[in-house]
Design a protein around this motif. Sequence first.
Motif, short mmCIF file in Angstrom:
data_model
loop_
_atom_site.label_atom_id
_atom_site.label_comp_id
_atom_site.label_asym_id
_atom_site.label_seq_id
_atom_site.Cartn_x
_atom_site.Cartn_y
_atom_site.Cartn_z
N HIS A 151 5.16 0.51 14.05
CA HIS A 151 5.14 1.92 13.68
C HIS A 151 5.77 2.72 14.79
N ASN A 167 -7.30 9.73 9.45
CA ASN A 167 -6.71 9.23 8.21
C ASN A 167 -5.79 8.04 8.46
N TYR A 168 -5.25 7.91 9.67
CA TYR A 168 -4.45 6.72 9.98
C TYR A 168 -5.35 5.48 10.07
N ASP A 199 0.27 5.40 -0.25
CA ASP A 199 -0.73 6.46 -0.30
C ASP A 199 -0.05 7.78 0.00
N TRP A 200 -0.51 8.82 -0.64
CA TRP A 200 0.07 10.15 -0.46
C TRP A 200 -0.95 11.04 0.21
N LEU A 201 -0.53 11.73 1.24
CA LEU A 201 -1.37 12.76 1.84
C LEU A 201 -1.28 14.01 0.99
N ILE A 220 -0.79 13.73 9.25
CA ILE A 220 -1.48 12.50 9.60
C ILE A 220 -2.20 12.71 10.93
N LEU A 245 0.84 -1.18 0.00
CA LEU A 245 0.00 0.00 0.00
C LEU A 245 0.88 1.23 0.00
N GLU A 255 -8.10 5.07 8.38
CA GLU A 255 -8.38 4.75 6.98
C GLU A 255 -7.23 3.97 6.35
N GLU A 256 -5.99 4.38 6.62
CA GLU A 256 -4.82 3.68 6.08
C GLU A 256 -4.73 2.25 6.61
N GLU A 316 -7.33 0.20 4.86
CA GLU A 316 -6.89 -0.09 3.49
C GLU A 316 -5.77 -1.12 3.48
N LEU A 317 -4.88 -1.06 4.46
CA LEU A 317 -3.80 -2.04 4.56
C LEU A 317 -4.36 -3.45 4.75
#
Length: 111
Positions: A48, A20-21, A8-10, A16, A6, A23-24, A27-28
């Motif tokens: 992380h 939106n984290y 993705d660009w902010l 961040i 994955l 959402e990431e 998506e991951l």
Amino acid sequence: MEEILLLDWLPVKTTINSENYIEELTELRKAIKRERRGKLIHGVLLQHDNAMPHVSSKIMDTIHDLGFECLPPIYSPALAPSDYWSFREMERPLRAKRFDYFKRLEKEVKH
């Protein structure tokens, strides 16, 4: 560890945050399910940094709900050990190149 699943660009000048984290992370999970069939059953170890959006109770609940296991934060808040390998490998083809537009950089990184 096999490849990047994955990317993705902010938007420019966006920071961040928890929303939106989340959402990431969602998506991951979808990317793992799609690209690594059967691997979710074995579990996902998430590493992380310990930035505030990453360690909030909302994020930790989401990580648990998605079935991920979060490794303890590492010493450096700026760079996880996995980043050393990933970014070094991504940097090689980009070395000494200059990009006039963000879209060109994005296209080259995806390539």
